[in-house]
Motif scaffolding. Structure first.
Motif, short mmCIF file in Angstrom:
data_model
loop_
_atom_site.label_atom_id
_atom_site.label_comp_id
_atom_site.label_asym_id
_atom_site.label_seq_id
_atom_site.Cartn_x
_atom_site.Cartn_y
_atom_site.Cartn_z
N ILE A 198 0.79 -1.11 0.04
CA ILE A 198 -0.03 0.14 0.10
C ILE A 198 0.85 1.13 -0.01
CG2 ILE A 198 -1.59 1.29 1.04
CD1 ILE A 198 -2.87 -1.19 2.43
N CYS A 199 0.51 2.24 -0.98
CA CYS A 199 1.29 3.34 -0.87
C CYS A 199 0.51 4.67 -0.90
CB CYS A 199 2.01 3.45 -2.29
SG CYS A 199 3.02 4.90 -2.67
N ILE A 200 0.71 5.26 0.38
CA ILE A 200 -0.27 6.39 0.56
C ILE A 200 0.28 7.62 -0.34
CG2 ILE A 200 -0.79 7.99 2.36
CD1 ILE A 200 -0.44 5.64 4.48
N ASN A 201 1.40 7.96 -0.47
CA ASN A 201 2.07 8.95 -1.08
C ASN A 201 1.94 8.62 -2.77
OD1 ASN A 201 3.01 11.37 -2.25
ND2 ASN A 201 4.85 11.11 -1.01
N ASN A 202 0.97 9.22 -3.59
CA ASN A 202 1.02 8.81 -4.85
C ASN A 202 1.90 9.37 -5.55
OD1 ASN A 202 -1.69 7.31 -4.74
ND2 ASN A 202 -2.89 9.04 -4.81
N SER A 203 2.69 10.48 -5.06
CA SER A 203 3.69 10.97 -5.82
C SER A 203 4.86 9.89 -6.20
CB SER A 203 4.39 12.20 -5.25
OG SER A 203 4.81 12.16 -4.27
N MET A 204 4.98 9.05 -5.18
CA MET A 204 5.81 8.02 -5.07
C MET A 204 5.38 6.75 -5.79
SD MET A 204 8.11 8.49 -1.68
CE MET A 204 9.10 7.29 -2.32
N ASN A 205 4.22 6.73 -6.15
CA ASN A 205 3.37 5.46 -6.93
C ASN A 205 3.83 5.64 -8.49
OD1 ASN A 205 2.09 3.34 -7.77
ND2 ASN A 205 0.00 4.33 -6.76
N SER A 227 11.97 11.62 -7.16
CA SER A 227 13.15 10.92 -6.64
C SER A 227 12.84 10.98 -5.10
CB SER A 227 14.42 11.48 -7.06
OG SER A 227 14.55 12.80 -6.72
N ALA A 228 13.57 10.29 -4.41
CA ALA A 228 13.44 10.12 -2.80
C ALA A 228 13.73 11.30 -2.19
CB ALA A 228 14.06 8.91 -2.32
N GLY A 229 15.02 12.19 -2.76
CA GLY A 229 15.48 13.39 -2.20
C GLY A 229 14.42 14.52 -2.32
N ALA A 230 13.67 14.49 -3.37
CA ALA A 230 12.97 15.46 -3.66
C ALA A 230 11.76 15.86 -2.81
CB ALA A 230 12.46 15.99 -5.04
N VAL A 231 11.20 14.29 -2.26
CA VAL A 231 10.25 14.05 -1.46
C VAL A 231 10.33 14.62 -0.18
CG1 VAL A 231 8.47 12.51 -0.78
CG2 VAL A 231 9.15 12.25 -2.83
N GLY A 232 11.53 14.72 0.40
CA GLY A 232 11.62 15.40 1.68
C GLY A 232 12.03 14.06 2.66
N ILE A 233 12.56 12.99 2.15
CA ILE A 233 12.96 11.97 3.04
C ILE A 233 14.59 12.41 3.45
CG2 ILE A 233 13.71 9.50 3.24
CD1 ILE A 233 11.45 8.78 1.33
N THR A 264 21.59 12.66 8.19
CA THR A 264 20.79 13.88 8.97
C THR A 264 19.94 13.04 10.00
OG1 THR A 264 20.68 14.94 6.86
CG2 THR A 264 19.00 15.58 8.52
N VAL A 265 19.27 12.07 9.77
CA VAL A 265 18.68 10.89 10.94
C VAL A 265 19.69 10.91 12.10
CG1 VAL A 265 17.10 9.14 11.42
CG2 VAL A 265 16.99 10.41 9.03
N VAL A 266 20.74 10.46 11.67
CA VAL A 266 21.54 9.96 12.89
C VAL A 266 21.93 11.35 13.61
CG1 VAL A 266 23.72 9.00 13.34
CG2 VAL A 266 22.55 8.03 11.65
N GLU A 267 22.26 12.23 12.78
CA GLU A 267 22.60 13.53 13.55
C GLU A 267 21.56 14.05 14.59
OE1 GLU A 267 25.03 16.42 15.14
OE2 GLU A 267 25.66 14.74 13.92
N ARG A 268 20.35 14.10 14.23
CA ARG A 268 19.05 14.38 14.92
C ARG A 268 18.98 13.54 16.10
NH1 ARG A 268 14.45 15.56 10.38
NH2 ARG A 268 15.54 17.44 9.53
#
Length: 137
Positions: free
Chosen positions: A15-22, A30-36, A41-45
């Motif tokens: 199931i994909c909720i975000n249609n822009s990634m479908n 691309s994954a970088g443009a969506v905001g992931i 960055t995650v590790v630093e946070r």
């Protein structure tokens, strides 16, 4: 109600909720443009959050230790005060009884008079010690 995209089934059955990634929607981004965020960055946070929690814990631990030591000091003072009152009550009972039997006892045993004087001087010294250390009432 139109704030969220309706879920769609992805190509592998997920199931994909975000249609822009479908990929079926034709809007492949691309994954970088969506905001992931990137892994670093995650590790630093996470590091920042852990460090914040560590600082908070250290501050709270210091406050706890101070409060605990103050509580122990209060309990020690109360114990000394209760002990002093107990000694005073015992001294009053030994001297506050009927006067005639005590006089007979003092005549029979002169050492008991000196022990009473010694007990009284001990109580006075203890009281003076408590008032000097700030434990008096």
């Amino acid at each position: 109600m139109g704030d969220f995209a309706s879920p769609a089934v992805g190509p592998n059955g997920s199931i994909c909720i975000n249609n822009s990634m479908n990929p079926a929607s034709g809007n492949v981004v691309s994954a970088g443009a969506v905001g992931i965020p990137k892994h670093s960055t995650v590790v630093e946070r996470l590091r920042q959050r852990i460090e914040g929690c560590r600082r908070h814990h250290n501050i709270c631990e210091t406050r706890y230790q101070q409060a605990h030591s103050e509580q122990l000091e209060l309990e020690r003072r109360e114990t000394v005060s209760l002990y002093q009152r107990t000694l005073e009550q015992r001294a009053k009972k030994s001297t506050g009884g009927s006067k005639q039997p005590q006089n007979k006892q003092q005549q029979q045993d002169p050492d008991s008079a000196s022990s009473t004087e010694q007990r009284t001087s001990t109580l006075i010294a203890l009281r003076n010690l408590l008032t000097e250390s700030g434990g008096g009432e």
